[in-house]
Design an enzyme around this catalytic site. Structure first.
Site, PDB file in Angstrom:
ATOM      1  N   ARG A   1       0.826  -1.209   0.000  1.00 37.17           N
ATOM      2  CA  ARG A   1       0.000   0.000   0.000  1.00 37.17           C
ATOM      3  C   ARG A   1       0.861   1.260   0.000  1.00 37.17           C
ATOM      4  O   ARG A   1       0.320   2.362  -0.021  1.00 37.17           O
ATOM      5  CB  ARG A   1      -0.858   0.020   1.252  1.00 37.17           C
ATOM      6  CG  ARG A   1      -2.319  -0.404   1.020  1.00 37.17           C
ATOM      7  CD  ARG A   1      -2.939  -0.476   2.390  1.00 37.17           C
ATOM      8  NE  ARG A   1      -4.327  -0.299   2.492  1.00 37.17           N
ATOM      9  CZ  ARG A   1      -5.183  -1.306   2.735  1.00 37.17           C
ATOM     10  NH1 ARG A   1      -4.778  -2.542   2.738  1.00 37.17           N
ATOM     11  NH2 ARG A   1      -6.437  -1.048   2.952  1.00 37.17           N
TER      12      ARG A   1
ATOM     13  N   ARG B   1     -22.086  -2.807   4.006  1.00 36.73           N
ATOM     14  CA  ARG B   1     -21.320  -3.956   4.498  1.00 36.73           C
ATOM     15  C   ARG B   1     -21.164  -3.884   6.017  1.00 36.73           C
ATOM     16  O   ARG B   1     -21.255  -4.900   6.704  1.00 36.73           O
ATOM     17  CB  ARG B   1     -19.934  -3.957   3.825  1.00 36.73           C
ATOM     18  CG  ARG B   1     -18.976  -5.007   4.355  1.00 36.73           C
ATOM     19  CD  ARG B   1     -17.698  -5.058   3.561  1.00 36.73           C
ATOM     20  NE  ARG B   1     -16.762  -4.001   3.922  1.00 36.73           N
ATOM     21  CZ  ARG B   1     -15.585  -3.796   3.329  1.00 36.73           C
ATOM     22  NH1 ARG B   1     -15.209  -4.562   2.332  1.00 36.73           N
ATOM     23  NH2 ARG B   1     -14.786  -2.828   3.718  1.00 36.73           N
TER      24      ARG B   1
ATOM     25  N   ARG C   1     -17.780  -4.664  11.275  1.00 43.01           N
ATOM     26  CA  ARG C   1     -16.450  -4.026  11.281  1.00 43.01           C
ATOM     27  C   ARG C   1     -16.606  -2.577  11.680  1.00 43.01           C
ATOM     28  O   ARG C   1     -17.287  -1.810  10.985  1.00 43.01           O
ATOM     29  CB  ARG C   1     -15.841  -4.104   9.875  1.00 43.01           C
ATOM     30  CG  ARG C   1     -14.948  -5.308   9.682  1.00 43.01           C
ATOM     31  CD  ARG C   1     -14.373  -5.330   8.294  1.00 43.01           C
ATOM     32  NE  ARG C   1     -13.476  -4.211   8.026  1.00 43.01           N
ATOM     33  CZ  ARG C   1     -12.747  -4.111   6.919  1.00 43.01           C
ATOM     34  NH1 ARG C   1     -12.804  -5.057   6.011  1.00 43.01           N
ATOM     35  NH2 ARG C   1     -11.963  -3.082   6.730  1.00 43.01           N
TER      36      ARG C   1
ATOM     37  N   ARG D   1     -10.571   6.570   5.027  1.00 39.59           N
ATOM     38  CA  ARG D   1      -9.870   5.399   4.455  1.00 39.59           C
ATOM     39  C   ARG D   1      -9.744   5.527   2.942  1.00 39.59           C
ATOM     40  O   ARG D   1      -8.727   5.162   2.359  1.00 39.59           O
ATOM     41  CB  ARG D   1     -10.593   4.104   4.838  1.00 39.59           C
ATOM     42  CG  ARG D   1     -10.292   3.691   6.276  1.00 39.59           C
ATOM     43  CD  ARG D   1     -11.312   2.713   6.803  1.00 39.59           C
ATOM     44  NE  ARG D   1     -11.367   1.485   6.059  1.00 39.59           N
ATOM     45  CZ  ARG D   1     -12.475   0.739   5.932  1.00 39.59           C
ATOM     46  NH1 ARG D   1     -13.600   1.119   6.486  1.00 39.59           N
ATOM     47  NH2 ARG D   1     -12.438  -0.376   5.247  1.00 39.59           N
TER      48      ARG D   1
HETATM   49  P1  AMP Z   1      -8.315  -3.594   4.500  1.00 39.47           P
HETATM   50  O1  AMP Z   1      -9.034  -4.760   5.088  1.00 39.47           O
HETATM   51  O2  AMP Z   1      -7.375  -3.974   3.390  1.00 39.47           O
HETATM   52  O3  AMP Z   1      -9.268  -2.466   4.090  1.00 39.47           O
HETATM   53  O4  AMP Z   1      -7.375  -2.987   5.660  1.00 39.47           O
HETATM   54  C1  AMP Z   1      -7.932  -2.531   6.869  1.00 39.47           C
HETATM   55  C2  AMP Z   1      -6.909  -1.670   7.611  1.00 39.47           C
HETATM   56  O5  AMP Z   1      -5.728  -2.457   7.908  1.00 39.47           O
HETATM   57  C3  AMP Z   1      -6.389  -0.468   6.856  1.00 39.47           C
HETATM   58  O6  AMP Z   1      -7.279   0.651   6.973  1.00 39.47           O
HETATM   59  C4  AMP Z   1      -5.041  -0.230   7.550  1.00 39.47           C
HETATM   60  O7  AMP Z   1      -5.243   0.375   8.830  1.00 39.47           O
HETATM   61  C5  AMP Z   1      -4.543  -1.644   7.803  1.00 39.47           C
HETATM   62  N1  AMP Z   1      -3.730  -2.177   6.668  1.00 39.47           N
HETATM   63  C6  AMP Z   1      -4.050  -3.206   5.839  1.00 39.47           C
HETATM   64  N2  AMP Z   1      -3.073  -3.437   4.940  1.00 39.47           N
HETATM   65  C7  AMP Z   1      -2.111  -2.525   5.195  1.00 39.47           C
HETATM   66  C8  AMP Z   1      -0.841  -2.218   4.596  1.00 39.47           C
HETATM   67  N3  AMP Z   1      -0.375  -2.906   3.534  1.00 39.47           N
HETATM   68  N4  AMP Z   1      -0.115  -1.212   5.132  1.00 39.47           N
HETATM   69  C9  AMP Z   1      -0.551  -0.517   6.211  1.00 39.47           C
HETATM   70  N5  AMP Z   1      -1.737  -0.722   6.803  1.00 39.47           N
HETATM   71  C10 AMP Z   1      -2.528  -1.719   6.309  1.00 39.47           C
END
Ligand code: AMP
Length: 193
Positions: free
Chosen positions: A91, A130, A136, A148
């Site tokens: 990311r 969702r 969540r 986000r």
């Molecule tokens: P997601 O389920 O992919 O939307 O991720 C949920 C949360 O996890 C994000 O809003 C970040 O806080 C954290 N997160 C997930 N992947 C990463 C990453 N590659 N780098 C940093 N934070 C991450």
């Protein structure tokens, strides 16, 4: 080894699509978001550290994320994985550079980067919906959802640029049915050089 990176803002359907692609191509799904949520549930030291960032809709610092990702990668390779879908990682450009190195050490590389694109209005609608089912906490609050999406756009869009420079990026229209988006993704994988 077929290694695919799936990009997409929160609510783009990338988790669902990742699962479908894993089933079709026999790949292992690594989602850093799922790994963090798991650590938080188990109340590990990593989980406790990560929770504050997830609660605020911010990215977890690179060194924590990369360490967690790398040990999962090793674990799955040892268990016989024959290819991966990386979902939610990398990311940041730093994570992308680290991923290249982690894979090169294991004589692997990224084959295709698929970026699912969905309008902000549609994303917000989908995530709030969702949140009602998933429970969540980061899906339930409109302000956090907007944060986000903004975080995705500011930090992750440059990562897409990194892969575009390497000729690996394909943009996939993410609106339409799950089946339609899945067909578009599959075509982009099948036509990968
Ligand atoms: P997601 O389920 O992919 O939307 O991720 C949920 C949360 O996890 C994000 O809003 C970040 O806080 C954290 N997160 C997930 N992947 C990463 C990453 N590659 N780098 C940093 N934070 C991450």
């Amino acid at each position: 080894m077929l290694n695919i990176i799936l990009f997409g803002p929160p609510g783009s359907g990338k988790g669902t699509q990742a699962q479908l692609l894993c089933d079709k191509y026999g790949l292992v799904h690594i989602s850093t978001g799922d790994l963090f949520r798991d650590e938080i549930r188990k109340e590990t030291a990593l989980g406790i550290r990560a929770k504050g960032y997830l609660d605020k809709g911010e990215l977890v610092p690179d060194e924590v994320t990369i360490g967690m990702f790398s040990s999962r990668l090793d674990h799955e390779i040892a268990a016989g994985a024959e290819g991966f879908i990386f979902d939610g990682f990398p990311r940041t450009v730093k994570q992308a550079e680290e991923l290249d190195q982690l894979l090169a050490k294991r004589t692997m590389k990224v084959k295709r980067v698929l970026s699912i694109v969905v309008s902000v209005g549609e994303l917000t609608k989908r995530i709030l919906l969702r949140g009602k089912d998933s429970g969540r906490s980061d899906d339930l609050n409109e302000e956090l959802v907007a944060k986000r999406i903004a975080e995705y756009n500011s930090k992750t869009t440059p990562v897409a640029g990194y892969y575009e420079m390497h000729g690996l990026l394909r943009i996939i229209e993410g609106e339409g049915s799950v089946e339609e988006v899945f067909r578009r993704l599959s075509e982009a994988i099948d036509h990968a050089a």
